[in-house]
Design a protein around this motif. Structure first.
Motif, PDB file in Angstrom:
ATOM      1  N   PHE A   1     -33.612  55.678   6.422  1.00 13.02           N
ATOM      2  CA  PHE A   1     -34.863  54.930   6.416  1.00 13.02           C
ATOM      3  C   PHE A   1     -34.725  53.615   7.185  1.00 13.02           C
ATOM      4  CE2 PHE A   1     -35.596  57.066   2.078  1.00 13.02           C
ATOM      5  CZ  PHE A   1     -36.070  58.196   2.714  1.00 13.02           C
ATOM      6  N   LEU A   2     -33.562  52.985   7.085  1.00 12.79           N
ATOM      7  CA  LEU A   2     -33.311  51.765   7.850  1.00 12.79           C
ATOM      8  C   LEU A   2     -33.329  52.043   9.346  1.00 12.79           C
ATOM      9  CD1 LEU A   2     -32.501  48.759   7.949  1.00 12.79           C
ATOM     10  CD2 LEU A   2     -30.112  49.485   7.724  1.00 12.79           C
ATOM     11  N   LEU A   3     -32.720  53.158   9.755  1.00 13.24           N
ATOM     12  CA  LEU A   3     -32.734  53.530  11.170  1.00 13.24           C
ATOM     13  C   LEU A   3     -34.149  53.820  11.650  1.00 13.24           C
ATOM     14  CD1 LEU A   3     -29.603  55.838  11.598  1.00 13.24           C
ATOM     15  CD2 LEU A   3     -30.054  53.696  12.785  1.00 13.24           C
ATOM     16  N   LEU A   4     -34.949  54.493  10.822  1.00 13.78           N
ATOM     17  CA  LEU A   4     -36.334  54.777  11.207  1.00 13.78           C
ATOM     18  C   LEU A   4     -37.129  53.485  11.371  1.00 13.78           C
ATOM     19  CD1 LEU A   4     -37.180  57.848   8.943  1.00 13.78           C
ATOM     20  CD2 LEU A   4     -36.743  57.829  11.401  1.00 13.78           C
ATOM     21  N   ALA A   5     -36.940  52.546  10.449  1.00  7.25           N
ATOM     22  CA  ALA A   5     -37.645  51.264  10.566  1.00  7.25           C
ATOM     23  C   ALA A   5     -37.206  50.511  11.815  1.00  7.25           C
ATOM     24  CB  ALA A   5     -37.389  50.421   9.314  1.00  7.25           C
ATOM     25  N   ALA A   6     -35.894  50.511  12.092  1.00  4.52           N
ATOM     26  CA  ALA A   6     -35.402  49.839  13.297  1.00  4.52           C
ATOM     27  C   ALA A   6     -35.923  50.517  14.557  1.00  4.52           C
ATOM     28  CB  ALA A   6     -33.865  49.829  13.293  1.00  4.52           C
TER      29      ALA A   6
ATOM     30  N   ALA B   1     -38.778  52.222  14.839  1.00  2.00           N
ATOM     31  CA  ALA B   1     -40.204  51.911  14.977  1.00  2.00           C
ATOM     32  C   ALA B   1     -40.409  50.489  15.494  1.00  2.00           C
ATOM     33  CB  ALA B   1     -40.906  52.096  13.637  1.00  2.00           C
ATOM     34  N   ALA B   2     -39.634  49.537  14.971  1.00  2.00           N
ATOM     35  CA  ALA B   2     -39.744  48.151  15.445  1.00  2.00           C
ATOM     36  C   ALA B   2     -39.334  48.039  16.905  1.00  2.00           C
ATOM     37  CB  ALA B   2     -38.883  47.240  14.572  1.00  2.00           C
ATOM     38  N   SER B   3     -38.285  48.762  17.299  1.00  2.00           N
ATOM     39  CA  SER B   3     -37.841  48.720  18.695  1.00  2.00           C
ATOM     40  C   SER B   3     -38.896  49.329  19.618  1.00  2.00           C
ATOM     41  CB  SER B   3     -36.521  49.466  18.846  1.00  2.00           C
ATOM     42  OG  SER B   3     -35.512  48.892  18.037  1.00  2.00           O
ATOM     43  N   ALA B   4     -39.525  50.438  19.177  1.00  2.00           N
ATOM     44  CA  ALA B   4     -40.566  51.059  20.002  1.00  2.00           C
ATOM     45  C   ALA B   4     -41.750  50.117  20.191  1.00  2.00           C
ATOM     46  CB  ALA B   4     -41.010  52.371  19.358  1.00  2.00           C
ATOM     47  N   TRP B   5     -42.158  49.443  19.111  1.00  2.00           N
ATOM     48  CA  TRP B   5     -43.264  48.480  19.239  1.00  2.00           C
ATOM     49  C   TRP B   5     -42.878  47.336  20.166  1.00  2.00           C
ATOM     50  CZ3 TRP B   5     -43.586  43.272  18.020  1.00  2.00           C
ATOM     51  CH2 TRP B   5     -44.870  42.711  18.063  1.00  2.00           C
ATOM     52  N   TYR B   6     -41.654  46.835  20.069  1.00  2.00           N
ATOM     53  CA  TYR B   6     -41.199  45.734  20.922  1.00  2.00           C
ATOM     54  C   TYR B   6     -41.159  46.149  22.391  1.00  2.00           C
ATOM     55  CZ  TYR B   6     -38.198  41.949  22.615  1.00  2.00           C
ATOM     56  OH  TYR B   6     -37.687  40.876  23.304  1.00  2.00           O
ATOM     57  N   ILE B   7     -40.706  47.384  22.647  1.00  2.00           N
ATOM     58  CA  ILE B   7     -40.595  47.858  24.026  1.00  2.00           C
ATOM     59  C   ILE B   7     -41.970  48.053  24.642  1.00  2.00           C
ATOM     60  CG2 ILE B   7     -39.879  49.848  25.416  1.00  2.00           C
ATOM     61  CD1 ILE B   7     -37.455  50.092  23.564  1.00  2.00           C
ATOM     62  N   ARG B   8     -42.924  48.552  23.859  1.00  2.00           N
ATOM     63  CA  ARG B   8     -44.273  48.789  24.392  1.00  2.00           C
ATOM     64  C   ARG B   8     -44.958  47.505  24.828  1.00  2.00           C
ATOM     65  NH1 ARG B   8     -47.105  53.505  23.473  1.00  2.00           N
ATOM     66  NH2 ARG B   8     -49.026  52.277  23.296  1.00  2.00           N
ATOM     67  N   GLN B   9     -44.557  46.372  24.267  1.00  2.00           N
ATOM     68  CA  GLN B   9     -45.187  45.103  24.622  1.00  2.00           C
ATOM     69  C   GLN B   9     -44.627  44.497  25.912  1.00  2.00           C
ATOM     70  OE1 GLN B   9     -47.755  44.388  22.628  1.00  2.00           O
ATOM     71  NE2 GLN B   9     -47.110  46.208  21.475  1.00  2.00           N
TER      72      GLN B   9
ATOM     73  N   THR C   1     -26.466  66.744   7.806  1.00  2.00           N
ATOM     74  CA  THR C   1     -25.130  66.154   7.816  1.00  2.00           C
ATOM     75  C   THR C   1     -24.720  65.771   9.228  1.00  2.00           C
ATOM     76  OG1 THR C   1     -24.560  67.549   5.916  1.00  2.00           O
ATOM     77  CG2 THR C   1     -22.751  66.505   7.111  1.00  2.00           C
ATOM     78  N   GLY C   2     -24.966  66.670  10.193  1.00  2.00           N
ATOM     79  CA  GLY C   2     -24.615  66.352  11.566  1.00  2.00           C
ATOM     80  C   GLY C   2     -25.402  65.178  12.118  1.00  2.00           C
ATOM     81  N   LEU C   3     -26.693  65.111  11.811  1.00  2.00           N
ATOM     82  CA  LEU C   3     -27.509  64.000  12.306  1.00  2.00           C
ATOM     83  C   LEU C   3     -27.077  62.668  11.694  1.00  2.00           C
ATOM     84  CD1 LEU C   3     -31.071  65.614  12.277  1.00  2.00           C
ATOM     85  CD2 LEU C   3     -29.622  65.152  14.259  1.00  2.00           C
ATOM     86  N   ILE C   4     -26.745  62.671  10.408  1.00  2.00           N
ATOM     87  CA  ILE C   4     -26.318  61.429   9.766  1.00  2.00           C
ATOM     88  C   ILE C   4     -24.990  60.960  10.351  1.00  2.00           C
ATOM     89  CG2 ILE C   4     -25.460  60.477   7.589  1.00  2.00           C
ATOM     90  CD1 ILE C   4     -27.667  61.934   6.175  1.00  2.00           C
ATOM     91  N   ILE C   5     -24.064  61.892  10.548  1.00  2.00           N
ATOM     92  CA  ILE C   5     -22.791  61.512  11.158  1.00  2.00           C
ATOM     93  C   ILE C   5     -23.030  60.931  12.550  1.00  2.00           C
ATOM     94  CG2 ILE C   5     -20.644  62.433  12.111  1.00  2.00           C
ATOM     95  CD1 ILE C   5     -20.423  62.233   9.189  1.00  2.00           C
ATOM     96  N   GLY C   6     -23.948  61.524  13.303  1.00  2.00           N
ATOM     97  CA  GLY C   6     -24.168  61.072  14.677  1.00  2.00           C
ATOM     98  C   GLY C   6     -24.965  59.793  14.793  1.00  2.00           C
ATOM     99  N   THR C   7     -25.832  59.485  13.823  1.00  2.00           N
ATOM    100  CA  THR C   7     -26.706  58.318  13.949  1.00  2.00           C
ATOM    101  C   THR C   7     -26.261  57.127  13.098  1.00  2.00           C
ATOM    102  OG1 THR C   7     -28.164  59.273  12.262  1.00  2.00           O
ATOM    103  CG2 THR C   7     -28.709  59.690  14.567  1.00  2.00           C
ATOM    104  N   VAL C   8     -25.920  57.398  11.834  1.00  2.00           N
ATOM    105  CA  VAL C   8     -25.548  56.301  10.949  1.00  2.00           C
ATOM    106  C   VAL C   8     -24.264  55.626  11.418  1.00  2.00           C
ATOM    107  CG1 VAL C   8     -24.863  55.729   8.579  1.00  2.00           C
ATOM    108  CG2 VAL C   8     -26.756  57.299   8.994  1.00  2.00           C
ATOM    109  N   THR C   9     -23.375  56.403  12.036  1.00  2.00           N
ATOM    110  CA  THR C   9     -22.141  55.814  12.552  1.00  2.00           C
ATOM    111  C   THR C   9     -22.428  54.718  13.579  1.00  2.00           C
ATOM    112  OG1 THR C   9     -21.029  57.924  12.203  1.00  2.00           O
ATOM    113  CG2 THR C   9     -19.923  56.363  13.625  1.00  2.00           C
TER     114      THR C   9
END
Length: 447
Positions: free
Chosen positions: A12-17, A19-27, A221-229
């Motif tokens: 959930f933290l990664l999703l929030a980050a 979303a915030a990054s996408a909004w920042y980039i669009r501006q 499991t594979g996605l968490i290992i690849g992203t949370v790391t």
């Protein structure tokens, strides 16, 4: 009752980050321009479609809850110790329709002969019928026609859904390759989904669990290992690499010494030692966990931390070299001569100019981390044995390859799903690299 595991919170933290990054980039036009190049790439959009399907399964499998147990009148509500997810609820037949032992893909009988009673009451050696796989058929000869009918019906429904989605997506993108891929993938998913309700599409494993269900559960499991790391890798490599290249002197010497020592230690041995120490700590404190899923999830989170601490050296070395080059640029020297503080120079000039390297490296390292989990779980120092992953599937299937007849479908399924995930990630990483590399000449409309 909703349950939030540690890995769920990090997702959930990664999703929030994100979303915030996408909004920042669009501006900001200069930041959104490379992403428009990515959107104009046929390879990038098709691979992103495949990755989105994996991400959807992973997110559905991240929403956990504990179901309520049946209660008598007047008693308090009691919840099951088993932690399920929204994906488990949607894939209920796959999860609950377990057989006695192995069965081949689309089979109606077990894979090995057993003593069964015939019509005359005699015990004979034969292949017993499955309890759920094809149980609606009165005779084995009806299977092929039933599979064709159900496959066509599911494919037609999937094609209709894909056509609707393609029409909606056409308003936002003109990528024909993406629309064609959507029309090809949707019927395949529809056919498999319709067949999986009454057949074991990829067979069953040693304890009778559906292999398709195990493969889909391994995606999270594979996605968490690849992203949370990356939550651990990114701060270490970014700040240490930039600091080593900008400040030089003793700061550079200390950081170089640290990552040189870490790079000299065999990574598998270092990870194995850290995982074993972590496992001993978990075993000594069983009171920390109220469910088995919480225990397995904490080991997964610690594995991400261990992988992050041991895999930041490569990106750190790249960022150090790039920062050494940027430090000698005229605008950096001009800022220094005007008395601009080092922290402001790092934040306003150095960091933005190395972010393309950070992004490219993180996207390309994702596939390496997914493969690393499979290797570590195969040698017994990966995720908890109770957690479903590609590594645990491969580890469980390797001993069955020597059987006669050979049980091949569990290994093939784990390999196939992992291949598609890693291949899609690599193709998308290539497109991102081409779009963000400032040394490449390109035009805005290039596909």
């Amino acid at each position: 009752m909703p349950v939030i595991l540690w890995s769920d919170a990090l997702v959930f933290l990664l999703l929030a980050a994100g979303a915030a990054s996408a909004w920042y980039i669009r501006q900001r036009e200069h930041l959104s321009l490379p992403w428009r190049r990515v959107a104009n790439s046929r390879m990038a959009m098709v691979s992103l479609l495949v990755l989105s399907l994996f991400l959807l399964v992973g997110l559905l499998d991240t929403l956990h809850f504990r179901p309520a147990l049946p209660q008598t009148s007047g008693s308090d509500k009691v919840y099951s110790p088993e932690v399920l997810s929204v994906f488990d609820r949607l894939a209920g037949p796959l999860r609950t329709h377990t057989e006695k032992t192995y069965s081949a893909p689309f089979a109606l009988t077990l894979y090995a002969k057993e003593g069964v009673m015939d019509a005359q009451g005699h015990i004979v050696r034969d292949y017993p019928r499955l309890q759920f796989g094809g149980a609606h058929l009165a005779d084995v000869s009806q299977r092929d026609a039933d599979m064709a009918r159900r496959g066509l019906a599911g494919g037609a429904a999937g094609l209709l859904a894909g056509f609707v989605l393609a029409m909606l997506a056409r308003r936002r993108t003109k990528q024909r390759a993406l629309l064609v891929a959507l029309l090809l993938v949707a019927p395949l998913i529809g056919a498999i989904a319709n067949l999986a309700t009454v057949y074991h599409v990829l067979g069953t494993d040693k304890v009778g669990q559906d292999v398709l269900y195990l493969s889909l559960k391994s995606i999270r499991t594979g996605l968490i290992i690849g992203t949370v790391t990356t939550l651990v890798t990114l701060p270490l490599s970014l700040f240490l690499g930039v600091a080593a290249g900008y400040f030089r002197g003793w700061v550079d010497d200390v950081i170089q010494y640290v990552y040189t020592v870490l790079s000299s230690i065999p990574s598998v041995l270092l990870i194995a030692a850290a995982v074993l120490m972590m496992q001993v700590t978990i075993d000594m404190h069983p009171q920390w966990f109220d469910t088995t899923a919480a225990r397995a999830d904490l080991r997964l989170v610690f594995l991400c931390l261990i992988l992050g601490v041991t895999s930041w050296t490569g990106l750190c070395r790249l960022l150090r070299g790039e920062t050494l080059k940027l430090r000698e640029m005229e605008y950096i020297q001009a800022a220094q001569s005007f008395g601009v503080s080092s922290m402001r120079i790092l934040a306003r000039h150095i960091m933005p100019n190395v972010m393309h390297i950070v992004l490219i490296s993180l996207v390309m390292d994702f596939s390496a981390l997914v493969l690393a989990e499979a290797v570590l779980s195969y040698v017994g120092v990966g995720v908890d044995p109770t957690m479903i992953s590609f590594g645990t599937m491969i580890n469980a299937a390797r001993l069955e390859m020597g059987r006669e007849p050979m049980v091949w479908w569990a290994l093939a399924s784990a390999f196939g799903f992992m291949l598609v995930l890693v291949l899609a990630a690599n193709l998308f990483a290539d497109a991102v690299r081409d779009a963000f590399d400032p040394r490449l000449n390109r035009t805005e409309g290039k596909a």
